[in-house]
Design an enzyme around this catalytic site. Structure first.
Site, short mmCIF file in Angstrom:
data_model
loop_
_atom_site.label_atom_id
_atom_site.label_comp_id
_atom_site.label_asym_id
_atom_site.label_seq_id
_atom_site.Cartn_x
_atom_site.Cartn_y
_atom_site.Cartn_z
CB SER A 150 -29.71 14.01 -54.85
OG SER A 150 -28.41 14.06 -54.30
CG ASP A 395 -26.72 14.06 -46.12
OD1 ASP A 395 -25.87 14.76 -46.70
OD2 ASP A 395 -27.85 13.84 -46.61
CG HIS A 398 -28.47 15.62 -49.72
ND1 HIS A 398 -27.72 14.47 -49.54
CD2 HIS A 398 -28.81 15.64 -51.03
CE1 HIS A 398 -27.62 13.82 -50.69
NE2 HIS A 398 -28.27 14.51 -51.62
#
Length: 438
Positions: A150, A395, A398
């Site tokens: 991702s 997070d 990312h």
């Protein structure tokens, strides 16, 4: 870069011991698996048109013809520092529909904006800011595939946002599976695609729970993942990446037999470090590319982008609250980050040697050193509303959009320019080539 003892395996401090790698890296299960399930990457139907997007940011066609480069061929564009860039960002979360919800940091209340206003300055030259017109001219009639996890999809979405100042693509996918999206820039006959393969080799999930409640995976380390190896043969450029998923418990197979595992806690099965499966997976992935007789494209290894958890483990308050980049003198690549990085480089160099013998092209998109300096660029808790009932942690894997990951397009465009110049020079008659060298 030298490795130093550290409390944090992400290279942020160097005064204590390295914490338990298993627990620290387990964050990737929720961040890399649940996120795409809750928010599939799909624009509204009204945005799928060939018309130019609305944007308050002016763009011009300047330098579209200045595609060849010569002066920076020997400059290491990956060694440098982050410097202020008051002109950034070049799009907003309101002008680009390609932003994944959990990377839409400004939408969900991130209070600071300075993390968007930096650019990369190599030590010995300049790295031009991304020119979307120039990029689209270079890739006219070509195709680019992202293979991996991702974070690779995060890169593709960033590129789409950088190009959105000129034109939006249309959905040209051959399957409803969000992990295998394909986009077409019709006016330029340019295709973007993503192939989901977080382990790069054939793999399946043996258990949704596993020893650490992050799943247990069977990895067939000597077998190609044909979901991407059979799909890239007609692509002109392929960018592969992998990293964080290898922290998960896995059982390793070769020749259909178990040869070991990664924290699987199975009786009579040898436990190996994370780099064991990582190395073999890259070796197999590169072997797959080198074995594709019809593949004539350029393969880029995009080195992994480090996580930046501080102040605790991922599930115990660990976060990434910094608002400015580090200087290169303030942090060094070390611990597990260093091991993974060196493993990638060693396997890349071995595969590149084979590729040259077979007439194939391998290139290194070496972003690890630059991204080590950007602990300020992650979504942290700004990937959902504060009162939203979701099972997600901070997070620090990312990257916010807009954000530091947009600079990856600066690197990519420069490498495409260099690639064009190499092809031009190689196709010159030998006498002309010698004359140009003189």
């Amino acid at each position: 870069m030298k490795s130093q003892p550290t409390e944090n395996p992400y290279g942020l401090r160097n005064t204590h011991k390295i914490p338990n790698v298993i627990i620290l890296l387990a964050a990737t299960l929720l961040l890399l698996t649940l996120v795409p399930l809750y928010y599939p990457f799909q624009p509204s139907s009204s945005t799928l048109s060939k018309s130019s997007p609305e944007s308050h940011i002016p763009t011009t066609h300047s330098d579209v013809d200045s595609i060849r480069i010569t002066e920076h061929e020997k400059c290491d564009i990956f060694s440098g520092e982050w410097i202020p860039n008051p002109d950034a960002p070049y799009y907003t979360n309101k002008t680009c529909w390609a932003i994944h919800e959990h990377q839409n940091c400004m939408k969900y209340g991130r209070p600071d904006s300075e993390f968007m206003k930096w650019r990369w300055k190599p030590d010995s030259c300049d790295l031009p800011i991304f020119n979307p017109y120039q990029f689209l001219e270079i890739v006219r009639g070509k195709s680019l595939a992202f293979v991996g996890d991702s974070v690779g999809r995060n890169q593709m979405q960033s590129l789409m946002c950088m190009l959105s100042r000129v034109v939006y693509p249309v959905d040209d996918s051959y399957t409803p599976d969000e992990n295998f999206k394909r986009w077409k820039y019709v006016d330029y006959n340019f295709t973007l695609a993503t192939f989901w393969s977080p382990f790069l080799v054939k793999a399946d999930q043996a258990s949704a729970d596993g020893p650490t409640h992050t799943g247990l995976f069977n990895l067939y380390l000597d077998e190609f993942d044909e979901k991407w190896t059979s799909g890239i043969q007609d692509f002109d450029y392929v960018i592969i990446n992998a990293g964080h998923w290898f922290s998960r418990p896995g059982v390793y197979f070769e020749k259909k037999k178990i040869i070991g595992c990664r924290f699987c806690q199975l009786d009579n099965v040898t436990d190996h470090p994370m780099t064991y499966g990582y190395r073999k997976a890259f070796r197999t992935a590169f072997k797959a590319i080198n074995s594709l007789q019809n593949f004539k494209g350029v393969t880029f290894l995009r080195t992994f982008a480090p996580m930046h958890f501080e102040g605790g483990e991922w599930n115990a308050g660990g976060n990434c609250n910094r608002q400015k980049p580090y200087r290169s003198s303030q942090v060094s690549l070390e611990g597990l980050n260093l091991e993974l990085y060196m493993t990638q480089l060693e396997e890349y160099k071995a595969a590149e040697k084979v590729a040259k013998q077979n007439g194939k092209k391998f290139r290194l998109l070496d972003l690890t050193p630059a991204m080590l300096l950007r602990p300020d660029g992650h979504p942290s808790r700004y990937g959902h509303w504060p009162n939203e009932n979701v099972t997600l942690y901070n997070d620090c894997v990312h990257w916010c959009l807009p954000g530091p990951i947009d600079t990856w397009s600066d690197f990519l465009l420069q490498m495409f320019k260099t690639e064009n110049w190499r092809s031009y020079r190689e196709n010159l008659p030998q006498k002309q080539r010698k004359d140009r060298i003189k």
